[in-house]
Design a protein around this motif. Structure first.
Motif, mmCIF file in Angstrom:
data_model
loop_
_atom_site.group_PDB
_atom_site.id
_atom_site.type_symbol
_atom_site.label_atom_id
_atom_site.label_comp_id
_atom_site.label_asym_id
_atom_site.label_seq_id
_atom_site.Cartn_x
_atom_site.Cartn_y
_atom_site.Cartn_z
ATOM 1 N N MET A 139 0.818 -1.197 0.000
ATOM 2 C CA MET A 139 0.000 0.000 0.000
ATOM 3 C C MET A 139 0.867 1.268 0.000
ATOM 4 S SD MET A 139 -3.154 0.852 0.013
ATOM 5 C CE MET A 139 -4.270 2.095 0.452
ATOM 6 N N ASN A 140 1.898 1.324 0.842
ATOM 7 C CA ASN A 140 2.770 2.486 0.910
ATOM 8 C C ASN A 140 3.507 2.716 -0.401
ATOM 9 O OD1 ASN A 140 2.004 3.036 3.485
ATOM 10 N ND2 ASN A 140 3.698 1.915 4.434
ATOM 11 N N ARG A 141 3.866 1.634 -1.068
ATOM 12 C CA ARG A 141 4.597 1.733 -2.332
ATOM 13 C C ARG A 141 3.713 2.402 -3.401
ATOM 14 N NH1 ARG A 141 7.973 -3.207 -4.950
ATOM 15 N NH2 ARG A 141 9.590 -1.839 -5.713
ATOM 16 N N ARG A 142 2.457 2.045 -3.433
ATOM 17 C CA ARG A 142 1.526 2.619 -4.398
ATOM 18 C C ARG A 142 1.360 4.124 -4.163
ATOM 19 N NH1 ARG A 142 -3.128 0.518 -7.563
ATOM 20 N NH2 ARG A 142 -4.457 2.329 -7.908
ATOM 21 N N LEU A 143 1.391 4.533 -2.915
ATOM 22 C CA LEU A 143 1.271 5.950 -2.600
ATOM 23 C C LEU A 143 2.463 6.756 -3.133
ATOM 24 C CD1 LEU A 143 -0.135 5.846 1.034
ATOM 25 C CD2 LEU A 143 -1.337 6.518 -1.055
ATOM 26 N N LEU A 144 3.615 6.119 -3.278
ATOM 27 C CA LEU A 144 4.792 6.799 -3.818
ATOM 28 C C LEU A 144 4.822 6.778 -5.346
ATOM 29 C CD1 LEU A 144 7.551 5.564 -1.341
ATOM 30 C CD2 LEU A 144 6.487 7.820 -1.460
ATOM 31 N N VAL A 145 4.321 5.711 -5.945
ATOM 32 C CA VAL A 145 4.370 5.569 -7.397
ATOM 33 C C VAL A 145 3.424 6.543 -8.094
ATOM 34 C CG1 VAL A 145 3.880 3.979 -9.308
ATOM 35 C CG2 VAL A 145 5.148 3.175 -7.328
ATOM 36 N N VAL A 146 2.223 6.691 -7.611
ATOM 37 C CA VAL A 146 1.235 7.556 -8.248
ATOM 38 C C VAL A 146 1.718 9.010 -8.305
ATOM 39 C CG1 VAL A 146 -1.116 8.476 -8.073
ATOM 40 C CG2 VAL A 146 -0.697 6.031 -7.746
ATOM 41 N N PRO A 147 2.177 9.602 -7.212
ATOM 42 C CA PRO A 147 2.677 10.979 -7.317
ATOM 43 C C PRO A 147 3.912 11.083 -8.223
ATOM 44 C CG PRO A 147 2.287 10.434 -5.014
ATOM 45 C CD PRO A 147 2.121 9.184 -5.807
ATOM 46 N N ALA A 148 4.758 10.069 -8.223
ATOM 47 C CA ALA A 148 5.945 10.105 -9.078
ATOM 48 C C ALA A 148 5.551 10.108 -10.552
ATOM 49 C CB ALA A 148 6.860 8.925 -8.760
ATOM 50 N N VAL A 149 4.603 9.266 -10.925
ATOM 51 C CA VAL A 149 4.134 9.210 -12.314
ATOM 52 C C VAL A 149 3.455 10.521 -12.690
ATOM 53 C CG1 VAL A 149 2.488 8.070 -13.860
ATOM 54 C CG2 VAL A 149 3.950 6.698 -12.390
ATOM 55 N N LEU A 150 2.642 11.054 -11.812
ATOM 56 C CA LEU A 150 1.992 12.334 -12.084
ATOM 57 C C LEU A 150 2.996 13.465 -12.234
ATOM 58 C CD1 LEU A 150 -1.153 12.135 -9.764
ATOM 59 C CD2 LEU A 150 -1.075 11.997 -12.260
ATOM 60 N N PHE A 151 4.036 13.438 -11.400
ATOM 61 C CA PHE A 151 5.080 14.457 -11.501
ATOM 62 C C PHE A 151 5.800 14.383 -12.851
ATOM 63 C CE2 PHE A 151 9.511 15.767 -10.977
ATOM 64 C CZ PHE A 151 9.323 17.091 -10.614
ATOM 65 N N VAL A 152 6.162 13.190 -13.280
ATOM 66 C CA VAL A 152 6.854 13.020 -14.570
ATOM 67 C C VAL A 152 5.948 13.451 -15.715
ATOM 68 C CG1 VAL A 152 7.811 11.294 -16.158
ATOM 69 C CG2 VAL A 152 8.411 11.237 -13.729
ATOM 70 N N TYR A 153 4.686 13.094 -15.670
ATOM 71 C CA TYR A 153 3.727 13.481 -16.693
ATOM 72 C C TYR A 153 3.587 15.007 -16.731
ATOM 73 C CZ TYR A 153 -0.685 13.982 -19.188
ATOM 74 O OH TYR A 153 -1.653 14.361 -20.058
#
Length: 152
Positions: A1-15
């Motif tokens: 669960m914690n990992r997913r919370l980090l991946v989503v903002p990272a992908v949004l930031f790159v986009y």
């Protein structure tokens, strides 16, 4: 669960960073404004480039017979708002295929190789080289001048 919370903002930031880069540097990266690019077809963009150097190659290509050899003298390399000599070579070989294309530094050097045509992109030659005659000279909207010489 914690990992997913980090991946989503990272992908949004790159986009978001990618969109930001296209908006700010779109004219430089794409050679035109991104909205203009989206409103026109790729075919139209290739057939009607904005700069006179590429327009000159398209116009000259229509004047030459297929299979004829071409020497290009490109005088605008290194100047502001003009592409370099290497890009001119690749654009010309793509547009003029199957004609063999050779780049030259001067009109005399181009004539020494005895090609069927010489395309001079820059100031028109004062005197046609021996064995050649001018068949077309044209100045484009950005003051790029094209001269096409054919073997006499």
């Amino acid at each position: 669960m914690n990992r997913r919370l980090l991946v989503v903002p990272a992908v949004l930031f790159v986009y978001a960073w990618g969109v930001h880069t296209l908006v700010l540097a779109g004219v430089t990266l794409l050679d035109q404004h991104p909205l203009t690019m989206l409103r026109t077809s790729p075919e139209y963009s290739q057939l009607h480039p904005a700069d006179g150097s590429r327009q000159a190659i398209i116009v000259a290509e229509q004047l030459m017979r297929p299979g004829a050899s071409v020497a290009i003298v490109y005088r605008y390399g290194g100047q502001i708002n003009h592409f370099n000599k290497t890009y001119a070579y690749y654009w010309a070989t793509w547009r003029m295929f199957p004609r063999p294309v050779v780049m030259a530094d001067s009109i005399t050097e181009a004539a020494a190789g005895a090609p069927d045509y010489i395309l001079d992109i820059g100031d028109p030659p004062v005197v046609d080289p021996q064995g050649y005659r001018t068949i077309r000279t044209r100045t484009f909207s950005d003051n790029t001048t094209m001269t096409v010489l054919a073997r006499a």
